[in-house]
Design a protein around this motif. Sequence first.
Motif, mmCIF file in Angstrom:
data_model
loop_
_atom_site.group_PDB
_atom_site.id
_atom_site.type_symbol
_atom_site.label_atom_id
_atom_site.label_comp_id
_atom_site.label_asym_id
_atom_site.label_seq_id
_atom_site.Cartn_x
_atom_site.Cartn_y
_atom_site.Cartn_z
ATOM 1 N N GLU A 88 2.443 -10.277 63.423
ATOM 2 C CA GLU A 88 1.318 -10.487 62.502
ATOM 3 C C GLU A 88 0.086 -9.760 63.010
ATOM 4 O OE1 GLU A 88 0.908 -14.707 61.918
ATOM 5 O OE2 GLU A 88 2.547 -14.752 60.455
ATOM 6 N N THR B 176 -0.231 -11.777 46.496
ATOM 7 C CA THR B 176 -0.302 -13.003 45.704
ATOM 8 C C THR B 176 0.887 -13.038 44.750
ATOM 9 O OG1 THR B 176 -1.734 -11.818 44.172
ATOM 10 C CG2 THR B 176 -2.803 -13.306 45.753
ATOM 11 N N SER C 39 -4.116 -8.141 61.627
ATOM 12 C CA SER C 39 -5.198 -8.323 60.655
ATOM 13 C C SER C 39 -4.993 -7.349 59.504
ATOM 14 C CB SER C 39 -6.540 -8.041 61.320
ATOM 15 O OG SER C 39 -6.631 -6.648 61.604
ATOM 16 N N PRO D 13 -1.829 -18.891 49.299
ATOM 17 C CA PRO D 13 -1.814 -19.381 50.685
ATOM 18 C C PRO D 13 -2.157 -18.275 51.676
ATOM 19 C CG PRO D 13 0.404 -18.841 50.010
ATOM 20 C CD PRO D 13 -0.493 -18.527 48.838
ATOM 21 N N GLY D 14 -2.468 -18.648 52.895
ATOM 22 C CA GLY D 14 -2.655 -17.690 53.985
ATOM 23 C C GLY D 14 -3.687 -16.639 53.656
ATOM 24 N N GLU D 15 -3.375 -15.399 54.045
ATOM 25 C CA GLU D 15 -4.345 -14.316 53.866
ATOM 26 C C GLU D 15 -3.871 -13.316 52.823
ATOM 27 O OE1 GLU D 15 -5.056 -12.596 57.703
ATOM 28 O OE2 GLU D 15 -5.400 -14.549 58.621
ATOM 29 N N VAL D 16 -3.035 -13.764 51.894
ATOM 30 C CA VAL D 16 -2.460 -12.803 50.944
ATOM 31 C C VAL D 16 -3.521 -12.294 49.965
ATOM 32 C CG1 VAL D 16 -0.247 -14.008 51.138
ATOM 33 C CG2 VAL D 16 -1.751 -14.509 49.217
ATOM 34 N N ARG E 160 2.633 -14.748 54.753
ATOM 35 C CA ARG E 160 1.244 -15.193 54.668
ATOM 36 C C ARG E 160 0.250 -14.255 55.326
ATOM 37 N NH1 ARG E 160 1.061 -21.021 53.651
ATOM 38 N NH2 ARG E 160 3.144 -21.540 52.924
ATOM 39 N N LYS E 161 0.738 -13.390 56.205
ATOM 40 C CA LYS E 161 -0.152 -12.467 56.916
ATOM 41 C C LYS E 161 0.493 -11.093 56.961
ATOM 42 C CE LYS E 161 -2.938 -15.012 60.223
ATOM 43 N NZ LYS E 161 -3.223 -15.163 61.643
ATOM 44 N N ARG F 218 7.619 -17.729 52.622
ATOM 45 C CA ARG F 218 6.517 -16.944 52.074
ATOM 46 C C ARG F 218 5.870 -16.124 53.194
ATOM 47 N NH1 ARG F 218 2.852 -17.715 47.537
ATOM 48 N NH2 ARG F 218 1.859 -15.669 47.412
ATOM 49 N N ASP G 280 6.449 -23.158 48.425
ATOM 50 C CA ASP G 280 7.070 -22.628 49.640
ATOM 51 C C ASP G 280 7.975 -23.641 50.339
ATOM 52 O OD1 ASP G 280 7.646 -20.716 51.539
ATOM 53 O OD2 ASP G 280 5.841 -21.055 52.725
#
Lengths: 714, 196
Positions: free
Chosen positions: A76, A445, A78, A471-474, A64-65, A62, A55
């Motif tokens: 962003e 991803t 949840s 990375p992140g919440e992917v 990420r959320k 990228r 990234d």
Amino acid sequence: MGNKVLTVCPYCGSGCQMNLLVEEGRIVGAEPADGRTNEGNLCLKGHYGWDFLNDPQILTARIRKPMIRKAGTLAEVSWEEAIQYTAEKLTVIKEKYGPDAIMGTGSARGPGNEANYVMQKFMRAVIGTNNVDHCARVCHGPSVAGLTYSLGDGAMSNSIPEIEDTDLLFIFGYNAAVTHPIVARRIVSAKQKGATIIVTDPRKTESARIADTWLPLKGGTNMALVNAFGHVLIAEELYDKQYVEKYVEGFAEYKASVQKYTPEYAESITGVQAAEIRKVMRQYATANKAMILYGMGVCQFAQAVDVVKGLASLALLTGNLGRPGVGIGPVRGQNNVQGSCDMGALPNVYPGYQPITDDKIRKKFEKAWGVALPRKVGFRITEIPHLVLKENKVKAYYIFGEDPVQSDPNASEVRETLDKLEFVIVQDIFMNKTALHADVILPATSWGEHDGVYSSADRGFQRIRKAIEPPGEVKPDWQIISELATAMGYPMSYRNTEEIWDEMRGLSPAFAGASYRKMEEQGSVQWPCPSEDHPGTPYLYKGNRFTTSSGKGQLFACEWRAPLEQPDQEYPLSLSTVREVGHYSVRTMTGNCRALSQLSDEPGFIQISPADGSSLGIEDGQLVNVVSRRGRVLARAQISNRIKTGATYMTYHFWIGACNELTGDYLDPVSKTPEYKYCAIRIEKIADQLRAEQQVQQEYEALRHQMHVEASPV
Amino acid sequence: MNNVQPKPFVIAEAGKCIGCKACELACFAVHNDDNGVGAVVGTVTVPVIPRLHVIRTESFTLPVQCRQCENAPCAEACPVQAIRQEEGVIVIHAESCIGCKGCAMACPFGAISLYKAYSNGKVVPQIQLKDQQHTPLERMAKVIAYKCDLCRTRDYEGGAAGNVPACVEVCPVEALSLVHPDTRLSRSRTAAAMRL
């Protein structure tokens, strides 16, 4: 020290196997592995194209959320909120307008076959529509349609390794050195081993440069030339009479159709000398093993399916099928465009090319998936602008791993379409131009972060493997789609990709024996692979048994049609869109690799002949404005004596010099593939070069800002 | 040594080259270990500076690079003796180079290019020379000559890192090779003898 993870390169359909070198959870390098197609070789994208996983935020950032558009801006949220919101919106639209008001795409890039299987299952079983399609439509869609008609299977009849063992290579509208360097390697090997190379291309490509004969036809005249080839084969009785009698149908009609296409008549249309047309057909017909390879120079015209059938007819007439080292090869562009077709991310077939209109097959899928399935063939992605803007039929669009604003023709119309839609879902790894129009963004991803299977251009299933943590919440694509299905009342859950794969092959006779275990053992399994004890099929139509309904090959010819938008006084040049070797597709991946982006960067290039350059007073490297009836962009002039006067070429990777702001949306009547290879433009010289250079920098900065890039440029 | 042993050099075959530039990137990567190239941490801040250049004309495509000339005209042209032959390789010593461009002009292959010098991912500034265009005056970047050094910092001759320079190793079509003139000549002589 770190470890090595064996996987398949995410760029192009060559299907090169490689090891990712991982240290402390990060990729630090790549090295070639001994794969079936690449035998220990990689091109520059394979070697240096993994950097986007770090990234570096050169072009885009990228995602990420998950994000939802709230009061006009993306915020962003949840995963729970994103899934719930998306499921509710889709449900409301489905109830209000019916399931056919929702369109979905497959993804021919990183996600892999399992994610595409789950996506088409979601559209068919959960939404209740066959409206699922993907970028094969703007690429080798004509091959799938044309070759299915002529031979039965819409894929390469041969294998990549066979290329170097043929006696004659007939390359038509295919620039392997740029699109598939590792296939180009086989072409070079064939030449070294003594094969005759014939290249048909308006540009002097690297293959044309090493060819024995180069036929520099005028762009947009393919059908006239292919008909003349057929004419010569028949007029000079070069065709294989016995073969045609035994295995081929439609000869009388074919003969009548090509009657008027004498080489002299074709020369008047194509500019290729009649004597050359005769010479190459004599060579093609008398070679012991002759192979056709073709690419976008055939498919990206409004007359594309016809030309595919015409090329297949040449192979049928000369008996160049059903053996090793012969046949016809549409070399698929994206890493998994063969796979997304294999998985049925198409509006007319289930996985394994099983027609949705066949009652018996539909019943099989209804039983397996536990729901009634739609009978109507779905929409194609290239029809969406019209269906939204003119017919008001589509209301929601689930765009999975594609960027139509960058990749589809007439970008301003695509943007207008996305803005008019009630609901747009973008599921991707990077911010892109399409995501700017999204109501929901679902972060997935990437290649390197998930498991799965890709299909190489020559029907080879190969495993891709997870090398690093995302990375992140992917989440993996198949998992996101499954959660959405569950939220819409159709519980879907899989433990891993192998479970999805096994469900898929249980329903697809042609893939039934291609287990993960077999891929592990063999490295690659080429379909058809009907049973556990079957090793796979390197070349199709053994014994000259074709998979058409009659079991025979179908000849086809028809009248040549000129491209739809011709140059005129206002727009005197033709424009064709092409590729360059260091970049890939919409460039979210290679544009975010430090080495590759330095080798070639915005605003991108327009290739111009020296004569046109000098009459316009433009020098190599200068910035110019390129203008069509649909748009205007900045690009850097590349004066090349490999280009014909009157023709220009732009690569579709660049975001500032975005050629699809210029291209037209004329479609092939059968496959609905756009005419990327021909539209009319003019070039405007820019007097103040310094200011234009500053404008490029400003546009680049503005784009990066839009793409959520925070860091300053490197 | 009684007689001259011709030194090895890298050369490309136009009949094989597909113009993919994998060699350029491999060259750049192998010469920029200390500039963060190929590493994950730290951004690459230096431009891609290859020491061989893929040339495309109407009838040719191939990379051009140094022939490691026995009578190196570049070394003859260098007024500060920054160019020397070391273990069979013509080497430019960056720290001595004054950027006079003489070597680049003298090279009949165009194999020498001048670019800014980089160290630890940053431009190397000059000690005194400043740029008049800027206020306050900024120290100008040091500019040096770059050329193929046969990857001599890589342990290639029979070493563990591979047997050949990076460009040769990476080329997917085997268009590049490290030529040992002695071996090649004796092979040609043998072949000629067989034909007699």
